[in-house]
Write a protein that holds these residues in place. Structure first.
Motif, short mmCIF file in Angstrom:
data_model
loop_
_atom_site.label_atom_id
_atom_site.label_comp_id
_atom_site.label_asym_id
_atom_site.label_seq_id
_atom_site.Cartn_x
_atom_site.Cartn_y
_atom_site.Cartn_z
N SER A 126 0.84 -1.19 0.00
CA SER A 126 0.00 0.00 0.00
C SER A 126 0.88 1.24 0.00
N ALA A 127 0.34 2.32 -0.56
CA ALA A 127 1.08 3.57 -0.61
C ALA A 127 1.28 4.09 0.81
N ARG A 128 2.47 4.61 1.07
CA ARG A 128 2.78 5.14 2.39
C ARG A 128 3.05 6.63 2.26
N PRO A 129 2.66 7.42 3.26
CA PRO A 129 2.81 8.87 3.15
C PRO A 129 4.26 9.33 3.15
N ARG A 130 5.14 8.54 3.79
CA ARG A 130 6.54 8.95 3.86
C ARG A 130 7.42 7.84 3.33
N PRO A 131 8.56 8.20 2.72
CA PRO A 131 9.48 7.17 2.20
C PRO A 131 10.02 6.28 3.32
N GLU A 132 10.28 5.05 3.00
CA GLU A 132 10.95 4.13 3.93
C GLU A 132 12.45 4.39 3.85
N THR A 133 13.12 4.29 4.98
CA THR A 133 14.56 4.48 5.00
C THR A 133 15.23 3.17 5.41
N HIS A 134 16.15 2.72 4.57
CA HIS A 134 16.92 1.50 4.84
C HIS A 134 18.39 1.87 4.74
N GLY A 135 18.98 2.31 5.84
CA GLY A 135 20.36 2.77 5.77
C GLY A 135 20.44 4.01 4.89
N ASP A 136 21.27 3.96 3.84
CA ASP A 136 21.41 5.08 2.91
C ASP A 136 20.34 5.08 1.84
N LEU A 137 19.49 4.05 1.83
CA LEU A 137 18.51 3.88 0.77
C LEU A 137 17.14 4.35 1.23
N ALA A 138 16.48 5.19 0.42
CA ALA A 138 15.12 5.64 0.71
C ALA A 138 14.21 5.19 -0.41
N VAL A 139 13.11 4.54 -0.04
CA VAL A 139 12.15 4.00 -1.01
C VAL A 139 10.80 4.68 -0.78
N ASP A 140 10.35 5.42 -1.77
CA ASP A 140 9.07 6.09 -1.70
C ASP A 140 8.06 5.29 -2.52
N ARG A 141 7.24 4.51 -1.85
CA ARG A 141 6.28 3.65 -2.54
C ARG A 141 5.17 4.44 -3.21
N ALA A 142 4.76 5.54 -2.58
CA ALA A 142 3.69 6.35 -3.14
C ALA A 142 4.16 7.07 -4.41
N GLY A 143 5.36 7.64 -4.34
CA GLY A 143 5.89 8.37 -5.49
C GLY A 143 6.67 7.53 -6.47
N LEU A 144 6.90 6.23 -6.12
CA LEU A 144 7.66 5.31 -6.97
C LEU A 144 9.03 5.87 -7.31
N THR A 145 9.72 6.38 -6.26
CA THR A 145 11.07 6.88 -6.45
C THR A 145 12.00 6.24 -5.43
N THR A 147 16.04 6.77 -3.74
CA THR A 147 17.26 7.57 -3.63
C THR A 147 18.29 6.82 -2.81
N LEU A 148 19.54 7.02 -3.15
CA LEU A 148 20.66 6.40 -2.44
C LEU A 148 21.61 7.52 -2.03
N ARG A 149 21.77 7.67 -0.72
CA ARG A 149 22.57 8.78 -0.17
C ARG A 149 22.10 10.12 -0.72
N GLY A 150 20.79 10.26 -0.86
CA GLY A 150 20.19 11.51 -1.31
C GLY A 150 20.14 11.71 -2.80
N GLU A 151 20.77 10.81 -3.56
CA GLU A 151 20.79 10.93 -5.02
C GLU A 151 19.76 9.98 -5.63
N PRO A 152 19.00 10.46 -6.64
CA PRO A 152 18.00 9.58 -7.25
C PRO A 152 18.62 8.38 -7.97
N VAL A 153 17.97 7.25 -7.85
CA VAL A 153 18.40 6.02 -8.53
C VAL A 153 17.38 5.73 -9.62
#
Length: 247
Positions: A126-145, A147-153
């Protein structure tokens, strides 16, 4: 109406596939060579590319790599040798799926529908309002984006859906067959080369060179597990399961 770019040098195959896909409601643009395909790609901006690997001039693999360098559009490769290394090399070049000649219209249409659905999040999440953070990795399920260490992947549809599927349950082992069904929607006992090639590409984009597994761990004989690194860089998964498999 999804736009499909068909790059195929065989006139009979090209006409047959064009007619079949148009019958299914697609707007189909065709090219007879790699050079023409790349030129049409720049102007058409298709939703899906169907690419024959055996092309005159610029080879299909090079076309695949060039498209992937500039765009994450779904690419389905067409090969005459399903059990050949062409499939693995094509997938590693950035293709999302493949079909084997002679092309069956229903199979190709099913693969096209699947890669288009892959542009959205997996049905089980399900879509989540805030990105998930896994160490340096951020996964935004709602926005489908991602980022790794702040840089888009930049991830191809299959790579993104694979990451979303694995990261939904950190520490849980998913078999290749489970991933094949969840990501590629292949309900039969399918081709695990799709999974392994996509994992390899995804690891590279997540900064895991030389096979070093920081986020995606191989569980030999079973499948793959997503490991969320803690702030100190160590693996953080449920219980002691994270320490049971090799990388």
């Amino acid at each position: 109406m999804p736009r499909v770019l068909l790059i195929e040098d065989d006139p009979a195959v090209r006409r047959g596939v064009q007619l079949a896909l148009r019958h299914e409601g697609h707007e189909v643009f065709a090219a007879a060579s790699g050079e023409e395909g790349l030129e049409r790609f720049r102007f058409i901006r298709p939703e899906v590319v169907v690419l024959d690997l055996m092309l005159p001039g610029i080879a299909g693999l090079d076309v695949c790599r060039r498209i992937r360098e500039q765009d994450q559009v779904p690419i389905i490769i067409v090969t005459a040798r399903g059990d050949d290394v062409d499939v693995v090399v094509g997938l590693e070049a950035g293709a999302d799926d493949y079909v084997v000649k002679p092309v069956r219209a229903r199979v190709l249409e099913a693969r096209i529908r699947a890669v288009l659905r892959r542009l959205g999040p997996p049905a089980s999440t399900s879509a989540r309002p805030r990105p998930e953070t896994h160490g340096d990795l951020a996964v935004d399920r709602a926005g489908l984006t991602v980022t790794l260490r702040g840089e888009p992947v930049l991830l191809a549809p299959s790579e993104l859906r694979l990451l979303l599927t694995l990261s939904a349950s950190p520490g849980q082992v998913l078999s290749r067959q489970q991933l094949l069904e969840a990501v590629w929607e292949h309900s039969y006992h399918g081709d695990i080369r799709l999974v392994d090639a996509c994992v390899k590409r995804l690891r590279g984009k997540l900064g895991e060179p030389g096979g070093e597994a920081r986020y995606i761990h191989t569980v030999r004989g079973f499948g793959y597990r997503f490991v969320a690194p803690a702030a100190d860089g160590s693996a953080r998964t449920a219980g002691t399961a994270a320490r049971s498999a090799g990388s």
